[in-house]
Design a protein around this motif. Structure first.
Motif, short mmCIF file in Angstrom:
data_model
loop_
_atom_site.label_atom_id
_atom_site.label_comp_id
_atom_site.label_asym_id
_atom_site.label_seq_id
_atom_site.Cartn_x
_atom_site.Cartn_y
_atom_site.Cartn_z
N GLU A 235 14.47 24.66 19.07
CA GLU A 235 14.01 23.60 18.17
C GLU A 235 14.59 23.74 16.76
O GLU A 235 14.83 22.74 16.08
N LEU A 236 14.77 24.99 16.32
CA LEU A 236 15.26 25.22 14.95
C LEU A 236 16.77 24.98 14.87
O LEU A 236 17.54 25.86 14.52
N TYR B 153 11.99 28.46 23.11
CA TYR B 153 11.84 27.06 22.69
C TYR B 153 11.88 26.91 21.18
O TYR B 153 12.42 25.95 20.66
N VAL B 154 11.31 27.89 20.48
CA VAL B 154 11.34 27.83 19.02
C VAL B 154 12.78 27.87 18.51
O VAL B 154 13.18 27.05 17.68
#
Lengths: 318, 248
Positions: free
Chosen positions: A124-125, A120-121
């Protein structure tokens, strides 16, 4: 090294060299890189007794890091892969530190949770990773050599892959590796002997993460593309499946498992509408038929064939 | 200074006090037997001394240093070795590999994941000596799971000896043994006690009478008697503790 190890080594390198001639290059590349990935899982699972269900984190972190480095700085691919290894190991250290405090299914859950978090990180980035589009147009660079065709990249990357296998072999056959197996078999006893077992498990975890990172780096560069699929939980699952299928605690079983899974997927994708179901059924049959995996069964078969050959020769001479 | 002592050592398990303010100091060079009816707290005390169970309160002092709450490997490295009540070995390793593993624990090479395994081959000679000392010289190449029970227990002892401990903690070294093996173990403990402080948890009073210089009797988490075997045997509190227990 025993004679058996040398024979295996020669056979392994031989297969790796002819693979792109027998199959098509892209499939050959996929097989050797997934094999290396499975070996990294086996290092933890087969030798350390730790079932990581989040190894996609290291394969993916290596892949993204190498892809971004290669693209941003136009780095030669071995350097980008080194960067990928470093990032994967740096990530494995804190995850491993927390995960090794748990055992069995809880260990698997902690590793899975961190891998999902990373998924997920990275999604998101977007500015850095491209989100769902991934990192595209990753260059394959090696000064003085053109890597235009996949087979070129295959042979250029093969030495690194072989080094990865060798490192795993070296770890398993080192004093450290012996202590690791002892911890797997009886941790309390190893502690009573004076071994700081957590330290051994953490080192094994980081080394395993580094090997997965190497495989992932080469995978992303080889495909000129790093996508979220690298980090997906099914990627972790596939690596575990290949390891178990080939045989845990054998190292080369991971290679057998990777080859079978990928060959099945590849050959079935062109003949049936639902390759997943057929692949799954065949894999279930193999797992049920060979409890310890295919590699030990293949080894037994080879030993038997060799014995029969010798008996026949002896009979002919008599 | 005692090699190993406890001060008001206490362990509570969810409302149940297994060990209750035990203060003990082992005598240097003596063999101590820790006895008492089932559930007296012997095993919990033993686990605290070896770092496998963390005390609720109180302290443990080894060689003058506070070791309360240290992990098992740190206790072991200080020269306090233990054996296990239930045979605890690496089943598929040979007896020789077991002892070699114990011998190279303090060698930095143990952490070398890049070194070939032959780096530890130099410990083999010493390992064979230790195996011969406990009567396992002839079965050095056999795997632990293939050894008969008595020999497994002897291998346990060999592992403890390989650590060259100053304090030897033996958890029921004769439990489940045939009479013949018990005699062999008694002789072995007599042999290895030289220059060491020994504490054994033991149910077999014959073994206690033969080996112990000092007997420590526990009941319900407390030490109720402490002294020579003859002295303790006639202690009214001890007699009462054992009479209250049918299988004692």
């Amino acid at each position: 090294m025993t004679r058996r190890d040398i024979a295996l080594l020669v056979v392994g390198i031989g297969i790796a060299l002819v693979l792109p001639r027998v199959l098509y290059s892209a499939l050959a590349l996929r097989i050797v890189l997934w094999a290396l990935f499975a070996v990294s899982v086996d290092l933890l699972l087969g030798y350390g007794g730790m079932l990581s269900f989040g190894h996609a984190a290291f394969w993916g972190a290596g892949g993204y890091a190498a892809a971004l480095l290669a693209k941003a700085y136009q780095l030669p691919f071995p350097l980008a892969a080194l960067g990928g290894i470093a990032v994967a190991m740096a990530l494995a250290a804190p995850i491993g530190y927390l995960a090794i405090r748990r055992r069995g299914i809880y260990f698997a859950m902690v590793t899975l949770a961190f891998a999902q978090m990373l998924f997920y990180v990275v999604n998101e980035l977007r500015d850095l990773t491209g989100g769902e589009n991934g990192v595209q147009g990753v260059p394959k660079i090696l000064p003085g050599i053109s890597l235009g065709r996949t087979s070129d990249f295959y042979y250029a990357a093969l030495p690194l892959v072989l080094i990865g296998f060798f490192v795993a072999y070296r770890i398993v056959h080192s004093p450290f590796g012996h202590v690791l197996v002892s911890i797997r078999d009886n941790e309390a006893r190893a502690q009573a002997l004076g071994y700081p077992t957590q330290r051994y498990k953490l080192i094994a975890f980081v080394l395993s993460g580094g090997i997965a990172g190497l495989a992932g780096s080469l995978f992303a560069i080889g495909n000129s593309f790093a996508s979220l699929e690298l980090l997906h939980w099914t990627t972790s699952g596939s690596a575990v499946l290949m390891t178990v299928l080939g045989g845990m605690g054998t190292l080369w079983g991971g290679g057998v498992g990777a080859a079978i899974v990928l060959l099945l997927e590849d050959s079935l994708s062109s003949v049936t509408e639902a390759p997943g179901i057929v692949t799954g059924a065949i894999l279930i049959a193999i797992v049920l038929g060979f409890r310890r995996g295919l590699a030990p069964a293949l080894h037994t078969a080879a030993v038997l064939a060799w014995a029969r050959l010798r008996a026949m020769r002896a009979a002919r001479e008599a | 200074m005692s090699v190993l002592e406890t001060r008001d050592l206490t362990k509570d398990f969810a409302g149940f006090r297994a060990v209750d303010r035990v203060s003990l100091a082992l005598d240097d060079g003596k063999v101590h037997a820790l006895v008492g009816p089932n559930g007296a707290g012997k095993t919990t005390l033993f686990h605290m001394l070896t770092g496998f169970v963390k005390p609720s309160s109180g302290s443990i002092v080894a060689f003058g240093a506070d070791v309360t709450g240290l992990p098992p490997y740190r206790i072991s490295r200080m020269g306090i070795a233990r054996s296990f009540q239930i045979t605890s070995l690496f089943d598929r390793r040979t007896a020789l590999e077991h002892v070699v593993l114990a011998l190279h624990v303090a060698d930095p090479v143990s952490l070398h994941f890049w070194t070939p395994e032959r780096a530890v081959a130099r410990y083999r000679e010493r390992a064979i000596d230790i195996l011969e000392e406990v009567g396992l010289g002839l079965v050095a190449a056999r795997t632990a799971d293939s050894l008969p029970y008595g020999q497994k227990r002897a291998l346990e002892l060999a592992l403890a000896l390989a650590l060259e401990p100053r304090v030897l903690l033996l958890d029921e070294p004769t439990s489940g043994m045939s009479l013949e093996d018990v005699q062999r173990t008694i002789a072995l403990v007599r042999h290895v006690r030289a220059g060491r402080t020994v504490l054994l948890v033991e149910h077999n009073m014959g073994v206690v009478a033969e080996l112990a210089d000092r007997v420590i009797v526990m009941q319900q988490g407390r030490v109720i008697a402490d002294g020579g075997y003859e002295h303790v045997r006639h202690d009214p509190a001890v007699i009462a503790a054992y009479l209250g227990q049918i299988d004692a």
